[in-house]
Design a protein around this motif. Structure first.
Motif, mmCIF file in Angstrom:
data_model
loop_
_atom_site.group_PDB
_atom_site.id
_atom_site.type_symbol
_atom_site.label_atom_id
_atom_site.label_comp_id
_atom_site.label_asym_id
_atom_site.label_seq_id
_atom_site.Cartn_x
_atom_site.Cartn_y
_atom_site.Cartn_z
ATOM 1 N N GLN A 65 0.814 -1.215 0.000
ATOM 2 C CA GLN A 65 0.000 0.000 0.000
ATOM 3 C C GLN A 65 0.846 1.262 0.000
ATOM 4 O O GLN A 65 0.385 2.329 -0.416
ATOM 5 N N ALA A 66 2.087 1.132 0.446
ATOM 6 C CA ALA A 66 2.982 2.293 0.426
ATOM 7 C C ALA A 66 3.530 2.577 -0.965
ATOM 8 O O ALA A 66 4.067 3.674 -1.217
ATOM 9 N N THR A 82 11.552 8.554 -0.603
ATOM 10 C CA THR A 82 10.101 8.772 -0.472
ATOM 11 C C THR A 82 9.400 7.496 -0.035
ATOM 12 O O THR A 82 8.352 7.546 0.624
ATOM 13 N N LEU A 83 9.967 6.342 -0.362
ATOM 14 C CA LEU A 83 9.403 5.072 0.102
ATOM 15 C C LEU A 83 9.469 4.988 1.625
ATOM 16 O O LEU A 83 8.505 4.555 2.271
ATOM 17 N N LEU A 107 6.141 4.569 4.004
ATOM 18 C CA LEU A 107 5.941 3.482 4.955
ATOM 19 C C LEU A 107 5.659 4.017 6.355
ATOM 20 O O LEU A 107 4.799 3.485 7.082
ATOM 21 N N ILE A 108 6.365 5.070 6.736
ATOM 22 C CA ILE A 108 6.113 5.678 8.050
ATOM 23 C C ILE A 108 4.688 6.223 8.106
ATOM 24 O O ILE A 108 3.976 6.063 9.107
ATOM 25 N N SER A 125 10.212 3.974 14.227
ATOM 26 C CA SER A 125 11.599 3.741 14.629
ATOM 27 C C SER A 125 12.183 2.520 13.936
ATOM 28 O O SER A 125 13.354 2.516 13.525
ATOM 29 N N LEU A 126 11.380 1.454 13.758
ATOM 30 C CA LEU A 126 11.842 0.266 13.062
ATOM 31 C C LEU A 126 12.152 0.578 11.608
ATOM 32 O O LEU A 126 13.190 0.156 11.072
ATOM 33 N N ILE A 127 11.272 1.338 10.980
ATOM 34 C CA ILE A 127 11.468 1.680 9.567
ATOM 35 C C ILE A 127 12.717 2.526 9.375
ATOM 36 O O ILE A 127 13.543 2.277 8.481
ATOM 37 N N GLU A 128 12.891 3.528 10.228
ATOM 38 C CA GLU A 128 14.074 4.384 10.118
ATOM 39 C C GLU A 128 15.349 3.584 10.366
ATOM 40 O O GLU A 128 16.368 3.799 9.700
ATOM 41 N N GLN A 129 15.290 2.665 11.328
ATOM 42 C CA GLN A 129 16.455 1.848 11.648
ATOM 43 C C GLN A 129 16.932 1.041 10.445
ATOM 44 O O GLN A 129 18.125 1.041 10.110
ATOM 45 N N VAL A 130 15.983 0.344 9.781
ATOM 46 C CA VAL A 130 16.402 -0.525 8.685
ATOM 47 C C VAL A 130 16.828 0.284 7.466
ATOM 48 O O VAL A 130 17.796 -0.082 6.765
ATOM 49 N N PHE A 131 16.169 1.395 7.179
ATOM 50 C CA PHE A 131 16.578 2.210 6.037
ATOM 51 C C PHE A 131 17.957 2.829 6.281
ATOM 52 O O PHE A 131 18.784 2.917 5.368
#
Length: 529
Positions: A494-495, A505-506, A510-511, A519-525
């Motif tokens: 959906q993102a 931008t992805l 997702l955020i 925090s999980l999304i920022e960590q992995v990116f």
């Protein structure tokens, strides 16, 4: 062009094997075996036969059996046996767009050597050949396309008279028409107390040696056709490979396998006249036939069956109760390239703008064919022709097709242009270095394609999730990391909106989609970027 297909795309069909406990094995069902040697080149015709379903012939049969009743019956033609001669590809497409089912060979000739395609010898090789069809009497013919009516026909199941006159044994009339026209040898014998008519049924299977212990599985959703002269029927196999026709027949039938799936996709090309591959299954009784395909079967047939089942599995799993993804667009066209290693999702049939120059550079000598047929997905099997490798490729490309359904053709034009340009300028490296117009769309799309094919592969074959694409600059393992920590693939999908055209931008999409996982999304990116 026809010569190209004659040499490169003829399909060798068919391998069949026993399946313990299959209720369709044995009895009167024909089982096709490897050594039967079905030919799959051009059909060779013999003499013309007298069509028993021609209205005048049915009238003769009726008069022979019911001399006192026939004069009072108004037996009116129900169908037309016609042929079209399109003068251009556009005219052919006009006929196909009406939904008319075309056959490239006449239906009222003896077939001396069976095959998968036919070209009228009176038509030049480079021209479109006659196309045959059986149509309702009141049909509206496609405007501007030349056609000829060969016969007016009477098909009992299409006639109100058949239903209203129960005092007439219409099966006996049909049999008599075969006798009077010299086609009695095609009829099955009638046993005492039993009708000669039966409904064809059977099962098609194939095997995936690396899944389910190599046990046969159904060839799912494929079209099966059968005919005796102009009386035809068609149906689809179910998910387990079983099929049952709708009509009853009393004569020997020609059976054909058509790689047009009920889910809305077609595979391959059988000559230049049909968008789906056609393979003869030969002639046998009206009971139907059973057969199986394995990795020891003809390689073209096996590849098409593997692509079919992989795609069927993907479409089924897009359901809301499973992966909850957008389906690929309707009327999706696959083509299998055994001479190429790369696969693609150019979505040409659905409006992307790839130039002839780009087609020529990417698909080479297939320019004319690709330009006309406009495939959406091409599957290269040069270095990956096992079921498992085909499954992974199909899932990857269909992940792209679902993404296309969400973002549209403009997004895809930038994506495909970048890939082709990278392929041309970087010695076949389709993904380039991540720099330039369209690189962001490519990064987002390939992250999704490699991620989804990896997890679907693991779910089918077990073991660890394969690291498809992990060495590329766009790092699809980002999605795997999120998946392993509880983010649903439907949320990831959906993102992937039209304005998400870079990895950066992805991340923010997702955020926005899952703010509680910021925090999980920022960590992995941050780890991979």
């Amino acid at each position: 062009m026809r010569k190209f297909f004659r040499g490169a795309l003829a399909v060798l069909m068919l391998a069949a094997c026993e399946k313990t406990g299959d209720p369709l094995q044995g009895g009167s069902h024909r089982v096709v075996h490897d050594d039967e040697g079905l030919p799959h080149e051009q059909i060779v015709l013999g003499r013309r036969l007298d069509n028993p379903y021609k209205t005048d012939n049915v009238r003769r049969a009726l008069a022979a059996l019911y001399p006192t009743k026939a004069g009072g019956l108004d037996l009116v033609s129900t169908d037309l046996y016609v042929r079209f001669l399109p003068e251009s590809d556009a005219e052919l497409q006009k006929v196909l767009d009406t939904g008319i089912e075309l056959v490239d060979h006449p239906l009222d000739y003896e077939i001396k050597v069976d095959g998968d395609w036919y070209h009228d010898p009176e038509i030049a090789d480079e021209e479109l050949t006659w196309q045959y069809a059986v149509l309702p009497r009141d049909v509206d013919f496609p405007e501007g396309v030349y056609h000829e009516i060969i016969d007016e026909c009477y098909l009992p199941e299409n006639a109100p008279l058949t239903r209203s006159r129960s005092d007439i044994d219409w099966e006996a009339v049909e049999r008599e028409a075969y006798v009077l026209t010299g086609n009695e040898d095609l009829l099955l014998p009638v046993t005492k107390g039993k009708s000669g008519r039966v409904i064809p049924s059977g099962r098609i299977t194939l095997t995936d040696p690396e899944a389910d212990g190599g046990k046969p599985i159904g060839l799912a959703g494929v079209r099966i056709t059968c005919n005796s002269f102009v009386r035809m029927d068609r149906t689809y196999t179910d998910r387990d490979g079983y099929y049952t026709m709708k009509k009853k027949f009393a004569s020997k039938l020609r059976y054909r396998l058509v790689f047009k799936n009920e889910k809305g996709f077609a595979i391959g090309f059988n000559a230049i006249f049909t968008p789906a591959s056609v393979s003869t299954l030969g002639k046998t009784g009206p009971e139907g036939m059973c057969f199986a395909v394995t990795d020891k079967s003809d390689e073209k047939l096996f590849r098409r069956c593997a692509v079919n089942n992989a795609a069927y599995d993907y479409y089924t799993r897009c359901d809301k109760m499973d992966m909850n993804l957008h389906l690929p667009p309707a009327d999706l066209r696959f083509w299998i390239f055994p001479s190429m290693a790369a696969s693609s999702s150019a979505m040409l049939h659905h409006g992307t703008s790839v130039t002839d120059a780009q087609i020529s550079r990417f698909w080479g000598y297939l320019l004319k064919i690709v330009r006309y047929f406009l495939p959406d997905i091409t599957i290269g099997t040069k270095n990956s022709d096992s079921y498992a490798s085909i499954y992974a490729s199909v899932c990857h490309e269909l992940a792209h097709a679902s993404h296309f359904s969400q973002v549209g053709a403009d997004y895809w034009n930038r994506y495909i242009a970048y890939i082709i340009q990278s392929y041309i300028t970087q010695s076949g490296n389709c993904y380039g270095d991540g720099i330039g117009k369209g690189a962001g769309e490519c990064g987002v799309g390939e992250m999704w394609g490699y991620y989804l094919s990896s997890v679907m592969f693991q779910e089918r074959y077990g073991g660890a999730v394969p690291s498809f694409g992990n060495s590329f600059w766009f790092h699809p393992q980002i999605f795997r990391y999120l998946d392993e920590r509880g983010i649903e693939r439907a949320d990831i999908f959906q993102a992937l909106q039209e304005d998400v055209n870079s990895v950066e931008t992805l991340k923010y999409a997702l955020i926005g989609q899952i703010p509680e996982k910021r925090s999980l999304i920022e960590q992995v990116f941050n780890r991979y970027r």
